[in-house]
Design a protein around this motif. Sequence first.
Motif, PDB file in Angstrom:
ATOM      1  N   ASP A   1      50.361 -35.311  40.829  1.00  0.00           N
ATOM      2  CA  ASP A   1      50.201 -35.079  39.379  1.00  0.00           C
ATOM      3  C   ASP A   1      48.927 -35.726  38.891  1.00  0.00           C
ATOM      4  N   GLU A   2      48.160 -36.280  39.813  1.00  0.00           N
ATOM      5  CA  GLU A   2      46.924 -36.914  39.389  1.00  0.00           C
ATOM      6  C   GLU A   2      45.756 -36.108  39.935  1.00  0.00           C
ATOM      7  N   GLY A   3      44.555 -36.717  39.847  1.00  0.00           N
ATOM      8  CA  GLY A   3      43.403 -35.998  40.351  1.00  0.00           C
ATOM      9  C   GLY A   3      42.359 -36.965  40.884  1.00  0.00           C
ATOM     10  N   VAL A   4      41.370 -36.421  41.524  1.00  0.00           N
ATOM     11  CA  VAL A   4      40.254 -37.209  42.031  1.00  0.00           C
ATOM     12  C   VAL A   4      38.960 -36.566  41.543  1.00  0.00           C
ATOM     13  N   VAL A   5      38.079 -37.382  40.987  1.00  0.00           N
ATOM     14  CA  VAL A   5      36.783 -36.870  40.535  1.00  0.00           C
ATOM     15  C   VAL A   5      35.897 -36.673  41.752  1.00  0.00           C
ATOM     16  N   GLU A   6      35.368 -35.463  41.893  1.00  0.00           N
ATOM     17  CA  GLU A   6      34.571 -35.166  43.091  1.00  0.00           C
ATOM     18  C   GLU A   6      33.087 -35.058  42.821  1.00  0.00           C
ATOM     19  N   ALA A   7      32.735 -34.661  41.609  1.00  0.00           N
ATOM     20  CA  ALA A   7      31.308 -34.531  41.312  1.00  0.00           C
ATOM     21  C   ALA A   7      31.094 -34.644  39.810  1.00  0.00           C
ATOM     22  N   ILE A   8      29.928 -35.133  39.448  1.00  0.00           N
ATOM     23  CA  ILE A   8      29.556 -35.255  38.037  1.00  0.00           C
ATOM     24  C   ILE A   8      28.468 -34.227  37.766  1.00  0.00           C
ATOM     25  N   GLU A   9      28.657 -33.417  36.729  1.00  0.00           N
ATOM     26  CA  GLU A   9      27.631 -32.440  36.366  1.00  0.00           C
ATOM     27  C   GLU A   9      26.399 -33.180  35.845  1.00  0.00           C
ATOM     28  N   PRO A  10      25.214 -32.552  35.966  1.00  0.00           N
ATOM     29  CA  PRO A  10      24.005 -33.206  35.443  1.00  0.00           C
ATOM     30  C   PRO A  10      24.177 -33.584  33.968  1.00  0.00           C
ATOM     31  N   ARG A  11      23.627 -34.748  33.603  1.00  0.00           N
ATOM     32  CA  ARG A  11      23.788 -35.255  32.233  1.00  0.00           C
ATOM     33  C   ARG A  11      22.584 -34.924  31.373  1.00  0.00           C
ATOM     34  N   ARG A  12      22.859 -34.730  30.089  1.00  0.00           N
ATOM     35  CA  ARG A  12      21.764 -34.617  29.117  1.00  0.00           C
ATOM     36  C   ARG A  12      21.177 -35.980  28.855  1.00  0.00           C
ATOM     37  N   ASN A  13      22.028 -36.972  28.818  1.00  0.00           N
ATOM     38  CA  ASN A  13      21.565 -38.349  28.577  1.00  0.00           C
ATOM     39  C   ASN A  13      22.670 -39.311  28.967  1.00  0.00           C
ATOM     40  N   LEU A  14      22.313 -40.590  29.040  1.00  0.00           N
ATOM     41  CA  LEU A  14      23.276 -41.633  29.402  1.00  0.00           C
ATOM     42  C   LEU A  14      22.863 -42.902  28.670  1.00  0.00           C
ATOM     43  N   LEU A  15      23.757 -43.463  27.905  1.00  0.00           N
ATOM     44  CA  LEU A  15      23.437 -44.730  27.243  1.00  0.00           C
ATOM     45  C   LEU A  15      24.038 -45.864  28.055  1.00  0.00           C
ATOM     46  N   PHE A  16      23.196 -46.807  28.426  1.00  0.00           N
ATOM     47  CA  PHE A  16      23.706 -47.947  29.183  1.00  0.00           C
ATOM     48  C   PHE A  16      22.939 -49.202  28.812  1.00  0.00           C
ATOM     49  N   ARG A  17      23.493 -50.335  29.185  1.00  0.00           N
ATOM     50  CA  ARG A  17      22.794 -51.591  29.006  1.00  0.00           C
ATOM     51  C   ARG A  17      22.622 -52.204  30.384  1.00  0.00           C
ATOM     52  N   GLN A  18      21.643 -53.047  30.509  1.00  0.00           N
ATOM     53  CA  GLN A  18      21.367 -53.608  31.825  1.00  0.00           C
ATOM     54  C   GLN A  18      20.906 -55.041  31.677  1.00  0.00           C
ATOM     55  N   ASP A  19      21.678 -55.945  32.268  1.00  0.00           N
ATOM     56  CA  ASP A  19      21.213 -57.333  32.286  1.00  0.00           C
ATOM     57  C   ASP A  19      20.479 -57.550  33.603  1.00  0.00           C
ATOM     58  N   GLU A  20      20.218 -58.797  33.938  1.00  0.00           N
ATOM     59  CA  GLU A  20      19.411 -59.022  35.127  1.00  0.00           C
ATOM     60  C   GLU A  20      20.099 -58.519  36.387  1.00  0.00           C
TER      61      GLU A  20
ATOM     62  N   ILE B   1      18.406 -54.958  28.004  1.00  0.00           N
ATOM     63  CA  ILE B   1      17.619 -53.719  28.118  1.00  0.00           C
ATOM     64  C   ILE B   1      16.586 -53.870  29.235  1.00  0.00           C
ATOM     65  N   HIS B   2      17.047 -54.453  30.343  1.00  0.00           N
ATOM     66  CA  HIS B   2      16.136 -54.682  31.464  1.00  0.00           C
ATOM     67  C   HIS B   2      15.650 -53.400  32.123  1.00  0.00           C
ATOM     68  N   HIS B   3      16.253 -52.262  31.765  1.00  0.00           N
ATOM     69  CA  HIS B   3      15.787 -50.996  32.325  1.00  0.00           C
ATOM     70  C   HIS B   3      14.535 -50.493  31.604  1.00  0.00           C
ATOM     71  N   VAL B   4      14.149 -51.179  30.528  1.00  0.00           N
ATOM     72  CA  VAL B   4      12.956 -50.763  29.791  1.00  0.00           C
ATOM     73  C   VAL B   4      11.753 -51.525  30.336  1.00  0.00           C
ATOM     74  N   GLU B   5      10.706 -50.796  30.671  1.00  0.00           N
ATOM     75  CA  GLU B   5       9.474 -51.440  31.132  1.00  0.00           C
ATOM     76  C   GLU B   5       8.772 -52.072  29.927  1.00  0.00           C
ATOM     77  N   PRO B   6       8.228 -53.299  30.096  1.00  0.00           N
ATOM     78  CA  PRO B   6       7.532 -53.921  28.965  1.00  0.00           C
ATOM     79  C   PRO B   6       6.486 -52.998  28.338  1.00  0.00           C
ATOM     80  N   ALA B   7       5.790 -52.243  29.183  1.00  0.00           N
ATOM     81  CA  ALA B   7       4.722 -51.376  28.666  1.00  0.00           C
ATOM     82  C   ALA B   7       5.273 -50.222  27.821  1.00  0.00           C
ATOM     83  N   ASP B   8       6.570 -49.924  27.957  1.00  0.00           N
ATOM     84  CA  ASP B   8       7.174 -48.833  27.172  1.00  0.00           C
ATOM     85  C   ASP B   8       7.789 -49.316  25.869  1.00  0.00           C
ATOM     86  N   LEU B   9       7.864 -50.646  25.720  1.00  0.00           N
ATOM     87  CA  LEU B   9       8.596 -51.206  24.590  1.00  0.00           C
ATOM     88  C   LEU B   9       8.035 -50.743  23.240  1.00  0.00           C
TER      89      LEU B   9
END
Length: 293
Positions: free
Chosen positions: A43-62, A227-235
């Motif tokens: 009665d459950e399921g397993v995720v097998e693949a993720i469709e391509p994303r338009r965008n993804l919001l995430f945070r990133q520490d060190e 926001i460690h995924h942001v390059e300083p030059a892009d800030l």
Amino acid sequence: MVAAHGRHVVIETPDGAHVRCHLRGKKTDAVVGDSVQWARSGDEGVVEAIEPRRNLLFRQDEWRSKSFAANLDAVLVLVAVEPSFSDSQLARTLIAAASAGIPAWIGLNKIDLPGAATARERLKPYAHLGLEVVELALKTQPELSRQALQPRLADRTTLVLGPSGVGKSTLVNLLVPDAGAQVGEISQALNSGKHTTTVTRCYRLQNGSQTGSGALIDSPGFQAFGIHHVEPADLARLMPDIAAHQGECRFYNCTHRQEPGCGVRQAAERADIAAVRYAQYCELYDELSVRRF
Ligand SMILES: Nc1nc2c(ncn2[C@@H]2O[C@H](COP(=O)(O)OP(=O)(O)O)[C@@H](O)[C@H]2O)c(=O)[nH]1
Ligand SMILES: [Mg+2]
Ligand SMILES: [Zn+2]
């Protein structure tokens, strides 16, 4: 995918049924808002693949990265007169949204409280960025607040972000009349009613409300927005008030801190860039320039 709690997730089928799924192997990065391919197993399921994303919001520490949600149309950053908001958290949230290419707007809640004028003043630099700042009193003026919110939430998927205590649950309950039922159903599917505050959930707005087919995503609170995924030059490019003066610098690769002939620093000295925003830029630039391993 409509809910996530660790490796347990809930997907919604095209006919609206909810199925509890596991994330297995490398597919551990599916997040709320993803379209996924899955296979039934009992009665459950397993995720097998993720469709391509338009965008993804995430945070990133060190050390690690934490995703909020994918395929968003907007981010509503909810702050309140009380508890008073952090400029640094607000700036980081807006930079992460800009970096993901997701439009953001700000909701200022609890304008019934005495500190409203101060909070309004503190938000001026953000309105100056071209961001919409919508004033709300979700508890004391629910009808007015609903009218202000509905057209902005209709027919799109909005992630609501904000520190705890600002009124996120009040907002969901105001706009999603059957929120309790939706939470109950998802908790049952997740089989984890006790973990409700650490679940990211998507609420459908269509049921009998005038908000069309929009959706609200409510995600658990967090301590720090890295926001460690942001390059300083892009800030600078991701901070519109700083970016507006980038073309005035003598050097094309100006970092807007000590260089001679820096148009950004001159704009800050003239107060064309708010002092608090230039200070944030410098602070974040230094933080992001720390060597990463
Ligand atoms: N004065 C005032 N209090 C509010 C308003 N909206 C929410 N609150 C209160 O703020 C507190 C936190 O709200 P809640 O929705 O739980 O915030 P959350 O932690 O972001 O989910 C609750 O006690 C609410 O009743 C408002 O417009 N004015
Ligand atoms: Mg809450
Ligand atoms: Zn410069």
